[in-house]
Design a protein around this motif. Sequence first.
Motif, mmCIF file in Angstrom:
data_model
loop_
_atom_site.group_PDB
_atom_site.id
_atom_site.type_symbol
_atom_site.label_atom_id
_atom_site.label_comp_id
_atom_site.label_asym_id
_atom_site.label_seq_id
_atom_site.Cartn_x
_atom_site.Cartn_y
_atom_site.Cartn_z
ATOM 1 N N VAL A 39 -54.595 31.045 48.827
ATOM 2 C CA VAL A 39 -54.394 32.276 48.076
ATOM 3 C C VAL A 39 -54.135 31.910 46.614
ATOM 4 O O VAL A 39 -53.113 31.318 46.277
ATOM 5 N N GLU B 90 -50.258 29.428 51.771
ATOM 6 C CA GLU B 90 -49.546 30.151 50.719
ATOM 7 C C GLU B 90 -48.568 29.239 49.988
ATOM 8 O O GLU B 90 -48.078 28.253 50.553
ATOM 9 N N ASP B 91 -48.309 29.580 48.755
ATOM 10 C CA ASP B 91 -47.284 28.871 47.992
ATOM 11 C C ASP B 91 -45.893 29.340 48.383
ATOM 12 O O ASP B 91 -45.006 28.545 48.673
ATOM 13 N N ILE B 92 -45.702 30.661 48.414
ATOM 14 C CA ILE B 92 -44.356 31.191 48.639
ATOM 15 C C ILE B 92 -44.433 32.565 49.277
ATOM 16 O O ILE B 92 -45.355 33.324 49.005
#
Length: 179
Positions: free
Chosen positions: A40, A98-100
């Motif tokens: 993403v 995803e990062d976060i």
Amino acid sequence: MGTDLKSVLITKEEIDAKLAELAAKIDAEYAGKDLLIVGVLKGAVMVMADLARALSTPVTMDWMAVSSYGAGTQSSGVVRILKDLDTDIKGKHVLIVEDIIDSGLTLSWLLSNLGSREPASLEVCTLLRKPEAAKVAIDVKWIGFDIPNEFVVGYGLDYAEKYRNLPFVGTLAPHVYGG
Ligand code: 5GP
Ligand code: MG
Ligand code: MG
């Protein structure tokens, strides 16, 4: 960076070690299967690049860009597709990277959007998770680090498009974003 950063929350070494650990679990899960990892944009660029290289499973990679935050630090509650996948995921094993995850809003939207395209399976791997996300009923199979409810930057994560290239995750000094 200088005084813009308050502290280093997760070092490069800690990220590398965690991604190796997650990659081993993901390898085990998808042994003998074709896996498509979906990053993403833009935050997940670093996680995608490093996780993909830590995997032994051959993968294909695709990207999606969605917007939920604008330029600030507050979720707008609106998710927009800025760039859709290039590939049809019907019948494929898909892993969202995803990062976060903060409110979980972006992810629950993504899960229902991608889920409606009939993939063979759909799972999520995130490097970071904030406390709010733990309250939302979303199934995240692989989580790198649970972090405190602070605004973080680095390793793909930005504030107003800056700091993405820091090799670690750090907290931003409140004076930078007017907090
Ligand atoms: P959610 O929809 O889960 O609230 O937010 C997901 C997105 O918000 C992330 O992909 C990221 O772009 C942004 N975000 C959430 N928390 C943070 C944070 O602490 N720092 C940065 N830089 N972005 C964040
Ligand atoms: Mg993200
Ligand atoms: Mg951002």
